[in-house]
Scaffold this active site. Structure first.
Site: not given
Lengths: 331, 331
Positions: A52, A54, A167, A169, A175, A201, A205, A209
């Protein structure tokens, strides 16, 4: 607490930022130890959640911690774990005279017990005002949402034009925003535990990721596909290790998932907003007009007044020609 | 020109703002006359376009103008009118030693002749750098567009949600933005020569299109309805004195119309953007998500790259919970 205390707490908050994305299910905490106006130790939660903040700061301070003030962005823990001692015990043993903390730990194992133990040992404890507590909570929104509401914290990311389109149409979206905004979005990936995209998506696409930032290539979080009709997603389109979700319930049931980033598309965004499951909006807006495909579909609102008062601007930044805005859901 | 000159020119620009909306077809100009570091006279174009800023400032300065510097946001005029003498002659007669101007007058009756006449009389003339000239042109965009391109300057106003919507799905649009943003929009009305709405907006909203600001109630500009199908507009829906336009050509032909404000709806906005007739976007954005009716329809873009580089952020302001952004078309 005075303005100097607030400044040191701000410094510990900056340290807490360093661990974000690598500590779940623990929060990322920062700590500075100050003696006679000088920093004698500092630390932040290490990858995996231990040690941690501390413990790191006290180890750095050594004997200089005696009589010093410790600034911590979360209440020091009161529970002893197999992975380390309780931070409140460490602060007492180190002889710290005063502890200033941003707020109380929502984890039921501490939840005020840390402050009580410190005070019982004669240490002065100051808990910051709500505004500073809120700033600290924004560093670990998933941790607070998990403990307060028993579910994951969801950020909806949108990269939109001035007219709210994601996007053309025909679906072209590379981008909308410039390189600086896209890098910022990659950093947001490194800060979360899981990224979600919708089936549409994924198919359209084929997004990687991942985190394409120098030095952070290994920080890609878990990925998941959220789709009411999972079987409609072609097997070859599925990201190798991605979880398949029909709804959010199994994420909410997984205590290791604190912060979730939803990257589209419009179907997922619309259903999460309709279900009031979006806790934070992360909007990248480019200075262009597209007149194409919108980022959010019909929410079937019947009362314009009810749309107001739900979102509070928490941060905004100019990134090249683009602007990123963060809005928190007011709850 | 030094930084002090730029500051005085800025002061004269602030005076020029005072006349905006009341001087067409003249531009609104500001003038300060400075002697030994002190303002001895100031003026701005009066309602109706006369007297000019220089005439007002020189009258205020009297003998103090001798040997002083005059800062003017536009080149002093060189043409004598039945309504008053040429400002370059007035400055020469007053014995001004130096003139600093934001830029050259695009009106062919002056167009450099003012500067030439001043210099011929032995007055030092400095013309500001392009950045200062651009700031001055933004005060009178309609005047510059009219003289350079022979047409009216068009501002498209949109009051939108974060997702680019201007109304609920059922058409409800009162209110998207808060009181401060709506007051700002009324001030924009007072600054233009003509307001346009589409037939649909006229029929659905019955907008008054007036200026509901204390002390500015009499500043409502001319109004017009732009509709390809004018006969479809019910007579009772028509605003009493509104012009009826099938397209923009008769506005462009009217030299008294410099600055036009288009207040919706989506049909008019879409057709003007498609025709590349929008010179400035005035976007009021509220921190709400609507998922309803969009502000801009399909622009039939086929190349995302072509959407970039067309709009430049010129100003932004926070108004209550809302934000207003102004974008100029890069031409």
């Amino acid at each position: 607490m005075d303005a100097r205390d607030a400044r040191w707490l701000g410094a510990s908050l900056a340290l807490a930022e360093r661990g974000v994305g690598r500590t779940s299910p623990n929060p990322s905490v920062g700590c500075v130890i100050v003696a006679n106006g000088r920093v004698v130790g500092r630390g932040w939660t290490q990858p995996g959640g231990r040690p941690h903040a501390e413990a790191v700061a006290l180890a750095a301070a050594g004997d200089a911690a005696r009589g010093a003030t410790a600034y911590v962005t979360l209440e020091p823990c009161a529970h002893i774990s197999t992975r380390g001692p309780a931070c409140s015990d460490l602060l007492i043993a180190a002889g710290v005279a005063r502890v200033v903390t941003s707020g109380i730990d929502p984890d039921p194992r501490t939840a005020g017990a840390g402050v009580a133990r410190l005070r019982a040992a004669g240490i002065v404890v100051d808990v910051a005002a709500p505004a500073l507590a809120a700033a600290a909570e924004r560093v670990n929104p998933g941790f607070f949402t998990r403990h307060r509401h028993g579910r994951a914290h969801i950020t909806l990311k949108l990269a939109v034009s001035l007219d709210g389109c994601i996007a053309l149409a025909d679906g072209t979206s590379r981008w909308i925003t410039g390189a600086a905004a896209r890098r910022h979005a990659h950093l947001e990936r490194a800060r979360c535990d899981l990224i979600i995209v919708g089936g549409g998506t994924l198919t359209a696409d084929d997004p990687a990721l991942d985190v394409r930032l120098d030095g952070l290539e290994d920080r890609a979080p878990q990925r998941a596909v959220l789709s009411a009709t999972l079987e409609a997603i072609p097997a070859e389109a599925r990201i190798g290790d991605a979880r398949l979700l029909r709804d959010l319930s199994d994420l909410d049931a997984d205590p290791r998932i604190l912060a979730v980033l939803v990257e589209g598309g419009a179907g997922v965004a619309t259903s999460l907003l309709t279900a009031d499951r979006v806790d934070r909006l992360l909007i990248y807006r480019a200075p262009i007009i597209i007149g194409g495909r919108r980022g959010i579909g019909d929410l079937c609102l019947t009362d314009l007044g009810s749309a107001h008062g739900r979102w509070r601007l928490a941060a905004a930044l100019t990134l090249g020609f683009d602007r990123v805005e963060e809005y928190d859901r007011v709850r």
